[in-house]
Design a protein around this motif. Structure first.
Motif, mmCIF file in Angstrom:
data_model
loop_
_atom_site.group_PDB
_atom_site.id
_atom_site.type_symbol
_atom_site.label_atom_id
_atom_site.label_comp_id
_atom_site.label_asym_id
_atom_site.label_seq_id
_atom_site.Cartn_x
_atom_site.Cartn_y
_atom_site.Cartn_z
ATOM 1 N N UNK A 140 -32.558 91.693 -12.950
ATOM 2 C CA UNK A 140 -31.880 90.565 -12.291
ATOM 3 C C UNK A 140 -30.983 90.963 -11.124
ATOM 4 N N UNK A 141 -30.615 92.239 -11.020
ATOM 5 C CA UNK A 141 -29.768 92.641 -9.890
ATOM 6 C C UNK A 141 -30.483 92.453 -8.554
ATOM 7 N N UNK A 142 -31.820 92.411 -8.579
ATOM 8 C CA UNK A 142 -32.583 92.166 -7.355
ATOM 9 C C UNK A 142 -32.211 90.805 -6.762
ATOM 10 N N UNK A 143 -32.040 89.797 -7.620
ATOM 11 C CA UNK A 143 -31.698 88.453 -7.144
ATOM 12 C C UNK A 143 -30.337 88.446 -6.449
ATOM 13 N N UNK A 144 -29.341 89.110 -7.061
ATOM 14 C CA UNK A 144 -28.015 89.170 -6.455
ATOM 15 C C UNK A 144 -28.029 90.012 -5.176
ATOM 16 N N UNK A 145 -28.767 91.118 -5.214
ATOM 17 C CA UNK A 145 -28.843 91.995 -4.041
ATOM 18 C C UNK A 145 -29.527 91.297 -2.874
ATOM 19 N N UNK A 146 -30.508 90.457 -3.180
ATOM 20 C CA UNK A 146 -31.194 89.723 -2.109
ATOM 21 C C UNK A 146 -30.220 88.818 -1.367
ATOM 22 N N UNK A 147 -29.385 88.104 -2.101
ATOM 23 C CA UNK A 147 -28.401 87.223 -1.465
ATOM 24 C C UNK A 147 -27.388 88.037 -0.653
ATOM 25 N N UNK A 148 -26.907 89.146 -1.240
ATOM 26 C CA UNK A 148 -25.912 89.966 -0.561
ATOM 27 C C UNK A 148 -26.453 90.619 0.695
ATOM 28 N N UNK A 149 -27.678 91.159 0.620
ATOM 29 C CA UNK A 149 -28.276 91.810 1.785
ATOM 30 C C UNK A 149 -28.552 90.803 2.896
ATOM 31 N N UNK A 150 -29.019 89.621 2.535
ATOM 32 C CA UNK A 150 -29.260 88.579 3.543
ATOM 33 C C UNK A 150 -27.968 88.187 4.245
ATOM 34 N N UNK A 151 -26.880 88.116 3.489
ATOM 35 C CA UNK A 151 -25.585 87.777 4.070
ATOM 36 C C UNK A 151 -25.113 88.882 5.017
ATOM 37 N N UNK A 152 -25.303 90.147 4.628
ATOM 38 C CA UNK A 152 -24.916 91.272 5.485
ATOM 39 C C UNK A 152 -25.709 91.259 6.788
ATOM 40 N N UNK A 153 -27.019 91.052 6.697
ATOM 41 C CA UNK A 153 -27.869 90.984 7.889
ATOM 42 C C UNK A 153 -27.445 89.822 8.782
ATOM 43 N N UNK A 154 -27.099 88.691 8.176
ATOM 44 C CA UNK A 154 -26.692 87.510 8.936
ATOM 45 C C UNK A 154 -25.425 87.773 9.748
ATOM 46 N N UNK A 155 -24.472 88.467 9.149
ATOM 47 C CA UNK A 155 -23.217 88.776 9.855
ATOM 48 C C UNK A 155 -23.496 89.631 11.085
ATOM 49 N N UNK A 156 -24.316 90.679 10.908
ATOM 50 C CA UNK A 156 -24.629 91.580 12.024
ATOM 51 C C UNK A 156 -25.362 90.833 13.133
ATOM 52 N N UNK A 157 -26.408 90.096 12.778
ATOM 53 C CA UNK A 157 -27.201 89.375 13.780
ATOM 54 C C UNK A 157 -26.361 88.294 14.458
ATOM 55 N N UNK A 158 -25.573 87.565 13.677
ATOM 56 C CA UNK A 158 -24.741 86.506 14.240
ATOM 57 C C UNK A 158 -23.743 87.029 15.254
ATOM 58 N N UNK A 159 -23.081 88.145 14.950
ATOM 59 C CA UNK A 159 -22.093 88.717 15.870
ATOM 60 C C UNK A 159 -22.748 89.240 17.147
ATOM 61 N N UNK A 161 -25.579 88.097 18.507
ATOM 62 C CA UNK A 161 -25.966 86.920 19.291
ATOM 63 C C UNK A 161 -24.747 86.267 19.940
ATOM 64 N N UNK A 162 -23.642 86.209 19.222
ATOM 65 C CA UNK A 162 -22.399 85.642 19.768
ATOM 66 C C UNK A 162 -21.931 86.429 20.980
ATOM 67 N N UNK A 163 -22.128 87.749 20.932
ATOM 68 C CA UNK A 163 -21.656 88.611 22.025
ATOM 69 C C UNK A 163 -22.566 88.565 23.244
ATOM 70 N N UNK A 164 -23.891 88.478 23.047
ATOM 71 C CA UNK A 164 -24.812 88.679 24.172
ATOM 72 C C UNK A 164 -25.569 87.429 24.623
ATOM 73 N N UNK A 165 -25.695 86.402 23.789
ATOM 74 C CA UNK A 165 -26.456 85.205 24.180
ATOM 75 C C UNK A 165 -25.486 84.101 24.593
ATOM 76 N N UNK A 166 -25.494 83.791 25.877
ATOM 77 C CA UNK A 166 -24.588 82.769 26.396
ATOM 78 C C UNK A 166 -25.322 81.537 26.925
#
Length: 327
Positions: A140-159, A161-166
Motif C-alpha cells: 500500500x505504500x505505493x499508493x501514498x508514494x504516488x500521491x507524494x511524488x506527483x505533488x513533488x513533480x507538480x511543485x517543480x514544474x509549476x515553479x 513555468x511561473x518563472x519562464x512562461x509569461x
C-alpha cells in the motif's frame, strides 16, 4: 492509437485460431495465461473507470469554470497547492481537463496553475488513490508514494513555468473564445432534463473512449507478460535507469486512464523495481500519446515541446530521488 489497437485485435484473433504458423511458439498454456491476465486487469479496473467517468460528467455539466476561478490565489506556491487540491475536489481525467483548462486560461487563470491542474488532477484525487490502493493491496505504500511524488513533480514544474512562461501559449484567438463562450452560455440555458441528457451523453462518450484505451493497454500488457522472456524483463526492470526509462515509454504508448493504470502496473511487481512502477504511475497520467495530441490541439507546438521535455526530465529526476532517498 486506433490503428495499433486494430493490429493488436487482429493478432489476438489469429492467436485464438489454431494456425500452424503460430503453433510452434504459442501453446495452450500461453493463451490461457494471456486470457487470465487480460480479463483480470479489465475486470479490476472497469468499476473505477465508470466511477471516474460519472464524476467527470457531473462536473462537466453542473460546475462552471467561474466557480473555480473565483478562488484562485495570487501567491505562486499557494496557486500550485490550489491546483493540486482541485484534483481532490474535482476528479477528472486529462481528456476532460484540457478543454476546461483552455477556457479557464482565457478567463484569467495563470498558465502555471492551469498546467499543474492538468498534470496532477488525474493523479491526486480520491478515485485514483482508491484504485491504486486496491491494485497494490500487498504494497500500500505505493499508493501514498504516488500521491507524494506527483505533488513533488507538480511543485517543480509549476515553479519553472511561473518563472519562464509569461505569454499566452494557447492556439485559440480571443475572438474565437468569445464565440465559443456565447455557444456555451446558450447550451447551459436549459432545464434539468437538458442537463441530464448532456450528462448521460458525456458519460457514455467518455466511458467508451476510456474503455478502448483500457482494453488496448490490458491486451498489450498481457502480451508482454506472456511472450517476453522473463530474463529480458528482469534485466530491464531491475536496471537503475533502464527500468524508469522503459516504464516512461510504456506509459506513453499505452495511454491508459489513471483510474486503471495501477492495475497494469501491479502486474509488473515481480519484474520491476518499486521506483520504476512509481515512474509509470506518475508519468503516464501527466503525459501520454493521446494527451500529447490533445495538448497540440489547444497549445502552441513550441510550448507543448517544452512541456514534454519538462515533464519527462522532472518525473525521471524526482522518481530517482524518491527511490533512493524517500522510499
Amino acid at each position: 492509437m486506433q490503428i495499433m489497437a486494430f493490429i493488436c485485435f487482429i493478432l489476438i484473433v489469429l492467436l485464438l485460431k489454431d494456425f500452424n504458423f503460430f503453433s510452434s511458439f504459442v501453446t495452450a498454456e500461453h493463451l490461457q495465461t494471456f486470457k487470465t491476465i487480460f480479463i483480470s486487469i479489465l475486470l479490476e479496473a472497469m468499476p473505477f473507470i465508470l466511477l471516474g467517468v460519472l464524476l467527470s460528467s457531473l462536473l462537466q455539466t453542473f460546475v462552471s469554470e467561474q466557480a473555480i476561478q473565483r478562488f484562485i490565489p495570487k501567491n505562486p506556491l499557494l496557486g500550485i497547492l490550489f491546483a493540486c487540491l482541485l484534483g481532490i475536489l474535482f476528479p477528472m481525467c486529462e481528456c476532460g481537463m484540457i478543454p476546461v483548462v483552455r477556457r479557464l486560461i482565457l478567463k484569467g487563470m495563470p498558465v502555471y496553475i492551469a498546467v499543474v491542474f492538468i498534470i496532477t488532477g488525474p493523479i491526486i484525487n480520491p478515485i485514483v488513490f482508491a484504485a491504486t490502493f486496491m491494485a497494490f493491496r500487498n504494497h500500500p505504500t505505493i499508493a501514498y508514494s504516488r500521491m507524494g511524488l506527483a505533488f513533488l513533480v507538480a511543485i517543480v514544474i509549476g515553479l519553472i513555468l511561473y518563472r519562464f512562461i509569461k505569454s499566452n501559449p494557447l492556439r485559440i484567438s480571443r475572438t474565437s473564445f468569445l464565440t465559443e463562450q456565447e455557444l456555451d452560455s446558450h447550451q447551459h440555458t436549459g432545464g434539468i432534463s437538458r442537463k441530464l441528457n448532456t450528462f448521460f451523453v458525456h458519460a457514455s462518450n467518455e466511458f467508451f473512449d476510456m474503455g478502448k484505451y483500457l482494453i488496448f493497454g490490458s491486451m498489450l500488457t498481457a502480451i508482454i507478460q506472456v511472450f517476453m522472456h522473463r530474463e529480458s524483463l528482469l534485466a530491464i526492470g531491475q536496471g537503475p535507469i533502464s527500468s524508469h526509462v522503459f516504464m516512461m515509454g510504456f506509459a506513453y504508448i499505452l495511454s491508459l486512464c489513471s483510474t486503471s493504470d495501477a492495475f497494469v502496473a501491479s502486474s509488473f511487481q515481480t519484474s520491476f523495481t518499486s521506483g520504476s512502477l512509481l515512474t509509470f504511475l506518475v508519468f503516464g497520467p501527466m503525459l501520454d500519446f493521446k494527451s500529447t495530441l490533445m495538448l497540440l490541439s489547444v497549445f502552441k507546438t513550441r510550448f507543448v515541446l517544452f512541456l514534454i521535455l519538462l515533464i519527462s526530465t522532472t518525473v525521471l529526476a524526482c522518481s530517482l530521488f524518491w527511490e533512493h532517498f524517500l522510499s
